[in-house]
Design a protein around this motif. Structure first.
Motif, PDB file in Angstrom:
ATOM      1  N   GLY A   1       2.576  13.942   1.038  1.00  0.00           N
ATOM      2  CA  GLY A   1       3.150  13.692  -0.292  1.00  0.00           C
ATOM      3  C   GLY A   1       2.566  12.581  -0.973  1.00  0.00           C
ATOM      4  N   PHE A   2       1.742  11.878  -0.264  1.00  0.00           N
ATOM      5  CA  PHE A   2       1.021  10.687  -0.956  1.00  0.00           C
ATOM      6  C   PHE A   2       0.378  10.863  -2.528  1.00  0.00           C
ATOM      7  CE2 PHE A   2       0.285   8.034   3.048  1.00  0.00           C
ATOM      8  CZ  PHE A   2       1.433   7.475   3.327  1.00  0.00           C
TER       9      PHE A   2
ATOM     10  N   ALA B   1       0.930  -1.066  -0.011  1.00  0.00           N
ATOM     11  CA  ALA B   1       0.188  -0.115   0.040  1.00  0.00           C
ATOM     12  C   ALA B   1       0.803   1.270   0.105  1.00  0.00           C
ATOM     13  CB  ALA B   1      -0.919   0.184   1.398  1.00  0.00           C
ATOM     14  N   MET B   2       2.035   1.236   0.710  1.00  0.00           N
ATOM     15  CA  MET B   2       2.869   2.325   0.871  1.00  0.00           C
ATOM     16  C   MET B   2       3.636   2.627  -0.577  1.00  0.00           C
ATOM     17  SD  MET B   2       2.369   3.828   3.671  1.00  0.00           S
ATOM     18  CE  MET B   2       0.656   3.234   3.448  1.00  0.00           C
ATOM     19  N   GLN B   3       3.932   1.611  -1.091  1.00  0.00           N
ATOM     20  CA  GLN B   3       4.344   1.552  -2.526  1.00  0.00           C
ATOM     21  C   GLN B   3       3.392   2.351  -3.551  1.00  0.00           C
ATOM     22  OE1 GLN B   3       5.710  -2.432  -3.159  1.00  0.00           O
ATOM     23  NE2 GLN B   3       7.554  -1.838  -3.626  1.00  0.00           N
ATOM     24  N   ALA B   4       1.907   1.983  -3.398  1.00  0.00           N
ATOM     25  CA  ALA B   4       0.943   2.713  -4.288  1.00  0.00           C
ATOM     26  C   ALA B   4       0.680   3.809  -3.934  1.00  0.00           C
ATOM     27  CB  ALA B   4      -0.321   1.806  -3.723  1.00  0.00           C
ATOM     28  N   PHE B   5       1.161   4.436  -2.694  1.00  0.00           N
ATOM     29  CA  PHE B   5       0.840   5.817  -2.271  1.00  0.00           C
ATOM     30  C   PHE B   5       2.238   6.652  -2.984  1.00  0.00           C
ATOM     31  CE2 PHE B   5      -2.336   4.524   0.768  1.00  0.00           C
ATOM     32  CZ  PHE B   5      -3.313   5.126   0.060  1.00  0.00           C
TER      33      PHE B   5
ATOM     34  N   ALA C   1       5.526   5.646  -2.091  1.00  0.00           N
ATOM     35  CA  ALA C   1       7.069   5.586  -1.320  1.00  0.00           C
ATOM     36  C   ALA C   1       7.540   4.283  -2.099  1.00  0.00           C
ATOM     37  CB  ALA C   1       6.748   5.233   0.123  1.00  0.00           C
ATOM     38  N   THR C   2       9.045   4.247  -1.698  1.00  0.00           N
ATOM     39  CA  THR C   2       9.711   3.130  -2.229  1.00  0.00           C
ATOM     40  C   THR C   2      10.260   2.274  -1.039  1.00  0.00           C
ATOM     41  OG1 THR C   2      10.862   4.484  -4.117  1.00  0.00           O
ATOM     42  CG2 THR C   2      11.840   2.300  -3.411  1.00  0.00           C
TER      43      THR C   2
END
Length: 448
Positions: A87-88, A62-66, A68-69
């Motif tokens: 920053g998402f 989910a964090m990748q989808a928003f 983030a790496t």
């Protein structure tokens, strides 16, 4: 992953003494939060000891989808390059939170004050769980949520374009709701205030401070008052995740009820908002030694030595202790079945809305194994049958709940006849090494 594939029946039989060292995985609660706050920081956060169960991996996706790496560099070792508070980016696809209520609710909070839209779903178990307890306070910031009847997934959340700070008193003791509101407050100007009458696990508060947020906790007539100043620039961190007390509960409790057992469980978190089970077990007469107390990653930890404890007695658990052990009541109910006398667990209505109705699941499963159980909306009472006294010989229904599955597999290690579970696949969500770890200690857990 639970709910996405075929059921995996599992069986556990009476075994000899459990011996050796149980290296349980990293704490799930801290793992979720490390990934989310790492994604909201500016720069690279490094995490060691991350729990690599499906629940946590889904949060990483989910964090990748928003934007983030998120990368794995070795067993339990991960790095997160964050995009900063606010920053998402808008995800291109549906966010699948699998089996994790913690993941779903915290992720919703983290994006609710950014002007983007995200749609969430999960497995069959998660789609039954109420999300209104999170989306209601998020609406106070200006976020909007559209889901199925009863506030259930699938659900679309539209983040607030101009969020306003809120002052919110928790209607129920829930670390998930508290954390979701605090995460939403990060991208909100001014001060966001959360009030809890009963203290719940404080990992979010500790980690927010560690990442550089300005956060104050005060105790007054209302309870715990948590004040967060919005719009900080979170600093990347190195996070060492301690071992999960909720996972440690299973080998610990197994050793207490299997005759002749003597095991060690190193590096288990002793956070005061998470150690209610261990306090309760000691009060029952459990033989647990807390050795080498120390601090790791900002959390108090200790090495546990656990021995077979035939002298355990049922007690009445103080209801105010429930928030510090809410996930451990299923395995405590198993221990109570092998103790002497009546075990009374009150103030546990939150168990009704976990991955399953855990009061009902444990009551029906224990009754099928020959144990007398009483229950009402907020109470579970187990009438102990003493060491080795549980007949067993049943197949318990897990309702896609990992803790129900593991609890009955532990029960089978000390019951007179084998105990099975209809589906052990949900165990992968939180404790993927459970089967191998327990069998390595001397258990007889098998598939099929």
């Amino acid at each position: 992953m639970a709910g996405h594939g075929e059921a995996q029946p599992m069986t556990s039989g009476r075994c000899g003494p459990l011996t050796g060292v149980a290296e349980v995985p990293g704490d799930k609660s801290i793992s979720h939060r490390a990934l989310i706050l790492g994604a909201m920081a500016v720069g690279e956060t490094r995490i060691t000891g991350l729990l690599e169960g499906q629940d946590v991996l889904d949060t990483g996706k989910a964090m990748q989808a928003f934007g983030a790496t998120v990368e794995r560099s070795g067993p339990g070792e991960w790095s997160v390059r964050g995009v900063g508070v606010g920053g998402f980016r808008e995800p291109a696809d549906v966010i699948d939170c699998g089996n994790s209520g913690t993941g779903a609710r915290l992720i919703m909070g983290s994006m609710a004050t950014t002007p983007i839209t995200a749609t969430y779903t999960g497995d069959a178990s998660l789609r039954k769980r109420p999300m209104g307890r999170v989306t209601d306070p998020l609406a106070l910031f200006g976020a909007r949520a559209f889901g199925r009847a009863g506030g259930r997934l699938p659900m679309t959340v539209v983040g607030a374009a101009d969020p306003v700070p809120v002052r919110y008193a928790l209607p129920v003791a829930s670390a998930q709701v508290k954390s979701a509101v605090l995460l939403a407050g990060l991208n909100t100007p001014g001060e966001t205030v959360v009030i809890e009458r009963e203290p719940t696990r404080d990992h979010s508060e500790q980690m927010l401070r560690g990442f550089g947020a300005e956060l104050v906790v005060e105790t007054g007539p209302e309870g715990h008052v948590i004040t967060l100043v919005g719009r900080p620039e979170l600093r990347p961190q190195t996070v060492a995740v301690p071992r999960d007390p909720s996972s440690a509960a299973f080998p610990v409790c197994a050793a207490l009820i299997v005759e002749g057992s003597d095991i060690r469980v190193p590096g288990v978190s002793q956070n005061l908002t998470r150690n209610g089970l261990f306090l309760t077990l000691v009060e029952m007469g459990a033989l647990i030694d807390f050795e080498n107390p120390r601090e790791e990653g900002g959390e108090p930890v200790a090495d546990l030595r656990v021995r077979f404890s035939p002298g355990m007695k049922g007690i009445e658990v103080p209801p105010e202790r429930a928030p510090s052990m809410i996930d451990e009541y299923p395995i405590l109910a198993v221990v109570a079945a092998f103790a002497e006398g009546r075990m009374v667990m009150r103030g546990v209505k939150e168990l009704r809305v976990k991955e399953s109705d855990r009061i009902d699941a444990m009551a029906r499963g224990l009754e099928a194994c020959g144990v007398r159980v009483d229950e009402d909306a907020d109470t579970l009472i187990v009438h102990g049958m003493g060491p080795g006294g549980v007949p067993g010989g049943a197949v318990a229904k897990t309702h896609l709940d990992h803790r129900i599955a593991m609890s009955f597999l532990v029960a089978g290690m000390a019951s007179r006849a084998e105990i099975g579970v209809d589906d052990g696949s949900p165990i992968m969500t939180s404790f993927p090494i459970f089967e191998g770890l327990m069998n390595g200690l001397g258990a007889r857990v098998r598939r099929g």
